[in-house]
Design a protein around this motif. Sequence first.
Motif, PDB file in Angstrom:
ATOM      1  N   ILE A   1       0.850  -1.194   0.000  1.00  0.00           N
ATOM      2  CA  ILE A   1       0.000   0.000   0.000  1.00  0.00           C
ATOM      3  C   ILE A   1       0.884   1.242   0.000  1.00  0.00           C
ATOM      4  O   ILE A   1       1.825   1.339   0.782  1.00  0.00           O
ATOM      5  CB  ILE A   1      -0.941  -0.011   1.227  1.00  0.00           C
ATOM      6  CG1 ILE A   1      -2.007  -1.091   1.035  1.00  0.00           C
ATOM      7  CG2 ILE A   1      -1.588   1.354   1.429  1.00  0.00           C
ATOM      8  CD1 ILE A   1      -2.882  -1.300   2.229  1.00  0.00           C
ATOM      9  N   LYS A   2       0.585   2.168  -0.899  1.00  0.00           N
ATOM     10  CA  LYS A   2       1.416   3.370  -1.037  1.00  0.00           C
ATOM     11  C   LYS A   2       1.237   4.318   0.142  1.00  0.00           C
ATOM     12  O   LYS A   2       2.199   4.829   0.695  1.00  0.00           O
ATOM     13  CB  LYS A   2       1.071   4.087  -2.345  1.00  0.00           C
ATOM     14  CG  LYS A   2       1.940   5.303  -2.637  1.00  0.00           C
ATOM     15  CD  LYS A   2       3.375   4.901  -2.896  1.00  0.00           C
ATOM     16  CE  LYS A   2       4.236   6.091  -3.287  1.00  0.00           C
ATOM     17  NZ  LYS A   2       5.654   5.712  -3.461  1.00  0.00           N
ATOM     18  N   ALA A   3      -0.019   4.591   0.497  1.00  0.00           N
ATOM     19  CA  ALA A   3      -0.283   5.519   1.586  1.00  0.00           C
ATOM     20  C   ALA A   3      -1.624   5.202   2.224  1.00  0.00           C
ATOM     21  O   ALA A   3      -2.489   4.576   1.605  1.00  0.00           O
ATOM     22  CB  ALA A   3      -0.272   6.964   1.090  1.00  0.00           C
ATOM     23  N   THR A   4      -1.769   5.614   3.465  1.00  0.00           N
ATOM     24  CA  THR A   4      -3.024   5.465   4.191  1.00  0.00           C
ATOM     25  C   THR A   4      -3.594   6.851   4.445  1.00  0.00           C
ATOM     26  O   THR A   4      -2.851   7.785   4.775  1.00  0.00           O
ATOM     27  CB  THR A   4      -2.796   4.734   5.525  1.00  0.00           C
ATOM     28  OG1 THR A   4      -2.262   3.440   5.250  1.00  0.00           O
ATOM     29  CG2 THR A   4      -4.089   4.591   6.300  1.00  0.00           C
ATOM     30  N   ILE A   5      -4.903   6.985   4.276  1.00  0.00           N
ATOM     31  CA  ILE A   5      -5.564   8.278   4.440  1.00  0.00           C
ATOM     32  C   ILE A   5      -6.660   8.155   5.495  1.00  0.00           C
ATOM     33  O   ILE A   5      -7.534   7.289   5.386  1.00  0.00           O
ATOM     34  CB  ILE A   5      -6.183   8.759   3.114  1.00  0.00           C
ATOM     35  CG1 ILE A   5      -5.123   8.786   2.000  1.00  0.00           C
ATOM     36  CG2 ILE A   5      -6.811  10.143   3.278  1.00  0.00           C
ATOM     37  CD1 ILE A   5      -5.704   8.985   0.607  1.00  0.00           C
TER      38      ILE A   5
ATOM     39  N   SER B   1       2.764   1.110   4.676  1.00  0.00           N
ATOM     40  CA  SER B   1       2.506   2.343   3.935  1.00  0.00           C
ATOM     41  C   SER B   1       3.729   3.264   3.991  1.00  0.00           C
ATOM     42  O   SER B   1       4.376   3.377   5.032  1.00  0.00           O
ATOM     43  CB  SER B   1       1.308   3.085   4.534  1.00  0.00           C
ATOM     44  OG  SER B   1       0.117   2.383   4.329  1.00  0.00           O
ATOM     45  N   ASP B   2       4.005   3.926   2.891  1.00  0.00           N
ATOM     46  CA  ASP B   2       5.094   4.906   2.890  1.00  0.00           C
ATOM     47  C   ASP B   2       4.693   6.178   3.636  1.00  0.00           C
ATOM     48  O   ASP B   2       5.531   6.850   4.232  1.00  0.00           O
ATOM     49  CB  ASP B   2       5.468   5.276   1.451  1.00  0.00           C
ATOM     50  CG  ASP B   2       6.113   4.114   0.711  1.00  0.00           C
ATOM     51  OD1 ASP B   2       6.796   3.305   1.371  1.00  0.00           O
ATOM     52  OD2 ASP B   2       5.929   4.010  -0.515  1.00  0.00           O
ATOM     53  N   TYR B   3       3.395   6.514   3.563  1.00  0.00           N
ATOM     54  CA  TYR B   3       2.921   7.766   4.156  1.00  0.00           C
ATOM     55  C   TYR B   3       1.603   7.554   4.889  1.00  0.00           C
ATOM     56  O   TYR B   3       0.802   6.699   4.506  1.00  0.00           O
ATOM     57  CB  TYR B   3       2.680   8.827   3.069  1.00  0.00           C
ATOM     58  CG  TYR B   3       3.871   9.105   2.197  1.00  0.00           C
ATOM     59  CD1 TYR B   3       4.848  10.027   2.581  1.00  0.00           C
ATOM     60  CD2 TYR B   3       4.028   8.457   0.969  1.00  0.00           C
ATOM     61  CE1 TYR B   3       5.947  10.285   1.770  1.00  0.00           C
ATOM     62  CE2 TYR B   3       5.118   8.706   0.156  1.00  0.00           C
ATOM     63  CZ  TYR B   3       6.075   9.628   0.566  1.00  0.00           C
ATOM     64  OH  TYR B   3       7.156   9.879  -0.238  1.00  0.00           O
ATOM     65  N   LEU B   4       1.382   8.359   5.912  1.00  0.00           N
ATOM     66  CA  LEU B   4       0.097   8.437   6.582  1.00  0.00           C
ATOM     67  C   LEU B   4      -0.419   9.863   6.415  1.00  0.00           C
ATOM     68  O   LEU B   4       0.212  10.822   6.874  1.00  0.00           O
ATOM     69  CB  LEU B   4       0.217   8.102   8.070  1.00  0.00           C
ATOM     70  CG  LEU B   4      -1.060   8.230   8.891  1.00  0.00           C
ATOM     71  CD1 LEU B   4      -2.133   7.249   8.414  1.00  0.00           C
ATOM     72  CD2 LEU B   4      -0.779   8.001  10.382  1.00  0.00           C
TER      73      LEU B   4
ATOM     74  N   SER C   1       3.284   7.823  14.537  1.00  0.00           N
ATOM     75  CA  SER C   1       4.023   7.785  13.268  1.00  0.00           C
ATOM     76  C   SER C   1       5.485   8.124  13.481  1.00  0.00           C
ATOM     77  O   SER C   1       6.379   7.519  12.872  1.00  0.00           O
ATOM     78  CB  SER C   1       3.410   8.764  12.263  1.00  0.00           C
ATOM     79  OG  SER C   1       2.094   8.397  11.939  1.00  0.00           O
ATOM     80  N   SER C   2       5.733   9.085  14.354  1.00  0.00           N
ATOM     81  CA  SER C   2       7.100   9.484  14.649  1.00  0.00           C
ATOM     82  C   SER C   2       7.875   8.326  15.266  1.00  0.00           C
ATOM     83  O   SER C   2       9.032   8.075  14.912  1.00  0.00           O
ATOM     84  CB  SER C   2       7.099  10.682  15.600  1.00  0.00           C
ATOM     85  OG  SER C   2       8.408  11.056  15.947  1.00  0.00           O
TER      86      SER C   2
ATOM     87  N   LYS D   1       6.338   8.579   7.646  1.00  0.00           N
ATOM     88  CA  LYS D   1       6.126   9.988   7.309  1.00  0.00           C
ATOM     89  C   LYS D   1       4.637  10.324   7.380  1.00  0.00           C
ATOM     90  O   LYS D   1       3.809   9.593   6.847  1.00  0.00           O
ATOM     91  CB  LYS D   1       6.665  10.289   5.916  1.00  0.00           C
ATOM     92  CG  LYS D   1       8.171  10.170   5.802  1.00  0.00           C
ATOM     93  CD  LYS D   1       8.628  10.426   4.377  1.00  0.00           C
ATOM     94  CE  LYS D   1      10.138  10.260   4.246  1.00  0.00           C
ATOM     95  NZ  LYS D   1      10.592  10.431   2.849  1.00  0.00           N
ATOM     96  N   SER D   2       4.326  11.435   8.024  1.00  0.00           N
ATOM     97  CA  SER D   2       2.922  11.832   8.136  1.00  0.00           C
ATOM     98  C   SER D   2       2.695  13.205   7.528  1.00  0.00           C
ATOM     99  O   SER D   2       3.571  14.067   7.542  1.00  0.00           O
ATOM    100  CB  SER D   2       2.467  11.830   9.606  1.00  0.00           C
ATOM    101  OG  SER D   2       3.223  12.731  10.382  1.00  0.00           O
ATOM    102  N   ILE D   3       1.506  13.370   6.969  1.00  0.00           N
ATOM    103  CA  ILE D   3       1.061  14.643   6.412  1.00  0.00           C
ATOM    104  C   ILE D   3      -0.238  15.001   7.121  1.00  0.00           C
ATOM    105  O   ILE D   3      -1.169  14.199   7.149  1.00  0.00           O
ATOM    106  CB  ILE D   3       0.799  14.518   4.896  1.00  0.00           C
ATOM    107  CG1 ILE D   3       2.078  14.132   4.147  1.00  0.00           C
ATOM    108  CG2 ILE D   3       0.220  15.814   4.325  1.00  0.00           C
ATOM    109  CD1 ILE D   3       1.846  13.682   2.714  1.00  0.00           C
TER     110      ILE D   3
END
Length: 265
Positions: free
Chosen positions: A22-26, A105-108, A214-215, A220-222
């Motif tokens: 999975i690339k990213a989770t939203i 996931s690479d990103y959250l 996430s930290s 990585k989180s956005i």
Amino acid sequence: METSLHKNIFQYLQAELNTPKIKATIILGSGLGTFADELKKIKSIPTSRIPNYPHSTVVGHAGEISLCEYYGELFLVFKGRIHAYEGYSLEKIIIPAVLSHKFNSDYLIITNAAGGINENFKPGDLMIIEDVFYLHYKKRFKSLADFPQSPSSINRKLNDFIFELGSKINLELKRGIYGYSLGPSYETPAEIEFLKRAGCDAVGMSTIPEIIYSSKVGMKSIGISCITNLAAGISKTKLSHTEVTETANLVKNNFSLLLKNIIKN
């Protein structure tokens, strides 16, 4: 802070979704859940079907997990979340973030509805979270991370990249500090004045636990806040959750445009 509850839910979803990387989770916050319907859904699972998954009691949080595809990549999308003020433990609040990590996931991408403190903000603005403020809740969140360490997994270069995307699609974005409030009641004017003097630009009742977790795990989180109302003492009208969901609905096109460009790029 991964527990047997997290393991069991992950195993259930893994069997249901049978998914590769999975690339990213939203995580979609209050009133923002309609974005999930704009992606190609491979499979959706109501959280009510998942054994021991906590149920949201808040309007605007549907309770659905979808595996979606966009530009050839797979995304895990949480339509709604739960909050501490609903009586849930941190173990349950961070379930989406833990699952994101376990699915590699690479990103959250964490979204929320927030009250605007910065007087240059207006309802409908989208604010990229630059930093977080939760001074009074550090003890409550102690189990989420190995303090003392930087509690924020927010990446400034990543945020700068998102601002460049915003400029390319003619979407004005705000930057700001997100202050945490436990809720469930809205903050008093005195509390908002305190947060304002502390440098906060917006305030909400979610997101911080996911960012701290996430930290800890190096994900990585956005963070994106939809400013749905002006906070107490700034707004001239009485605050309501109806106002929150109505404003989120009005800004959904811009919100969708931004998210699609983020996950595409």
